[in-house]
Write a protein that holds these residues in place. Sequence first.
Motif, PDB file in Angstrom:
ATOM      1  N   CYS A  51      -3.360  -7.872  18.079  1.00  0.00           N
ATOM      2  CA  CYS A  51      -3.747  -6.612  17.439  1.00  0.00           C
ATOM      3  C   CYS A  51      -4.663  -5.835  18.390  1.00  0.00           C
ATOM      4  O   CYS A  51      -5.416  -6.447  19.160  1.00  0.00           O
ATOM      5  CB  CYS A  51      -4.496  -6.935  16.144  1.00  0.00           C
ATOM      6  SG  CYS A  51      -5.096  -5.497  15.252  1.00  0.00           S
TER       7      CYS A  51
ATOM      8  N   CYS B  13      -7.197 -11.519   8.537  1.00  0.00           N
ATOM      9  CA  CYS B  13      -8.471 -11.142   9.175  1.00  0.00           C
ATOM     10  C   CYS B  13      -9.686 -11.818   8.545  1.00  0.00           C
ATOM     11  O   CYS B  13     -10.783 -11.726   9.084  1.00  0.00           O
ATOM     12  CB  CYS B  13      -8.652  -9.634   9.086  1.00  0.00           C
ATOM     13  SG  CYS B  13      -7.325  -8.749   9.923  1.00  0.00           S
TER      14      CYS B  13
ATOM     15  N   HIS C  95      -5.895 -12.647  14.602  1.00  0.00           N
ATOM     16  CA  HIS C  95      -5.969 -12.675  13.136  1.00  0.00           C
ATOM     17  C   HIS C  95      -4.618 -12.320  12.504  1.00  0.00           C
ATOM     18  O   HIS C  95      -4.577 -11.758  11.419  1.00  0.00           O
ATOM     19  CB  HIS C  95      -7.130 -11.806  12.616  1.00  0.00           C
ATOM     20  CG  HIS C  95      -7.094 -10.375  13.026  1.00  0.00           C
ATOM     21  ND1 HIS C  95      -8.234  -9.606  13.124  1.00  0.00           N
ATOM     22  CD2 HIS C  95      -6.071  -9.557  13.353  1.00  0.00           C
ATOM     23  CE1 HIS C  95      -7.886  -8.379  13.495  1.00  0.00           C
ATOM     24  NE2 HIS C  95      -6.594  -8.312  13.631  1.00  0.00           N
TER      25      HIS C  95
ATOM     26  N   CYS D  87      -1.983  -8.657   9.644  1.00  0.00           N
ATOM     27  CA  CYS D  87      -2.959  -7.567   9.826  1.00  0.00           C
ATOM     28  C   CYS D  87      -2.243  -6.218   9.819  1.00  0.00           C
ATOM     29  O   CYS D  87      -2.492  -5.392   8.945  1.00  0.00           O
ATOM     30  CB  CYS D  87      -3.793  -7.725  11.096  1.00  0.00           C
ATOM     31  SG  CYS D  87      -4.871  -6.283  11.338  1.00  0.00           S
TER      32      CYS D  87
ATOM     33  N   SER E 293      -7.278  -4.474  17.663  1.00  0.00           N
ATOM     34  CA  SER E 293      -8.654  -4.877  17.332  1.00  0.00           C
ATOM     35  C   SER E 293      -9.093  -6.061  18.197  1.00  0.00           C
ATOM     36  O   SER E 293     -10.291  -6.214  18.469  1.00  0.00           O
ATOM     37  CB  SER E 293      -8.770  -5.256  15.857  1.00  0.00           C
ATOM     38  OG  SER E 293      -8.394  -4.183  15.044  1.00  0.00           O
TER      39      SER E 293
HETATM   40 ZN    ZN Z   1      -5.779  -6.509  13.387  1.00  0.00          ZN
END
Ligand code: ZN
Length: 347
Positions: free
Chosen positions: A41, A89, A63, A159, A43
């Motif tokens: 991801c 997550c 995640h 996610c 993130s």
């Molecule tokens: Zn994510």
Amino acid sequence: MPITKAFAAASATSALEPFQIDRREVGPHDVQIEIAFCGVCHSDIHQVRNEWGGSMYPMVPGHEIVGRVTAVGGHVKKFKAGDLAGVGCMVDSCRTCASCKRDLEQFCEVGGAFTYNGTEMDRKTPTYGGYSASVVVNEDFVLSISPKLDLAAAAPLLCAGITTYSPLRHWNTKKGDKVGVVGLGGLGHMAVKLAAAMGAEVTMLSTSASKEVDARKLGATGFGLTSDDTTFKRLAGHFDLIIDTISAPHDYNKYLGMLRLEGAMVLLGVPPAPTPVAATSLIFGRKTLSGSLIGGIAETQEMLDFCAGHGIVSEIELIPVQRVNEAYERMMKGDVRYRFVLDMKTL
Ligand code: ZN
Ligand code: NAP
Ligand code: ZN
């Protein structure tokens, strides 16, 4: 404590490298999962590179975790060894605050336990994510994955899937709604698929002309190139809902101009720097600018079941874990079609 192979970043400027972590023994309410696949991801990149501040090292990101249950504690009711399972997550929350009681654990008032770059609820034990061989998680935060779904391609649902499903549901997306999706990456391509499955008329808004063909295959019926200013004029006042997934700073005001009267734009992307919003962008047309964070555990299961029912998974590029640093570089250039997934057998 069982030693587990992983990939970790030692600092904000380090590449991800092989590392070993301790996972806890399986407690009475725990599920142990052998990780088969883990999605990458954006993130993960923001946090590895400390773009949001406060990152904790060594960091094992990841995640979007799927795999098979290898052991369960004595009190576990929902899972048994051999089941397919997923972790997103979050791995825990307080369970008692108003948000947790509303199944919105992502907004836990005392702060939940995020899957990595955080701590367990004891606020001491660091959490390590899915770029690893196995994970031990309280059963309440473990999701059930349908065997109907391709397992590797289902990983990003944990996610990218829930983060886009939740606002589409919250804003009551239904047949005929005009939905704009901004940014065709991991989140964006799931938003297109999910909004189309809910009956919406989806337009992809992208900086990449080369992604138009794919956007249409994913279910978009319209496409707007956002590097071309005529797109913003052509689509002025058009959308009921805009889902913005861009990971870098950009001008929200331009996009707000494409909302109809009382339309809403929802920010999902988390650019590292803020962007000014003019009051007039919202005042004219009584528009809403909002944000949304992943989704609660019950809604994540609902999304997984929706995807199993509609045959929806992510479009993935499956790579060995050793190529994760290269995947990060490609994602920074918007070169992702449309989610990298790490094959954890290669660890
Ligand atoms: Zn994510
Ligand atoms: P991604 O796969 O890298 O996709 C991001 C897309 O945004 C790119 O493919 C590109 O699409 C567009 N983009 C990138 N840089 C841009 C720029 N400078 N200007 C305009 N467009 C740009 O990322 P992702 O994994 O989908 O994550 C997207 C964002 O959502 C990240 O900030 C991530 O941290 C955040 N996120 C938030 C939540 C939440 O709960 N709110 C959950 C997960 C992720 P085009 O080529 O189509 O323009
Ligand atoms: Zn709580």
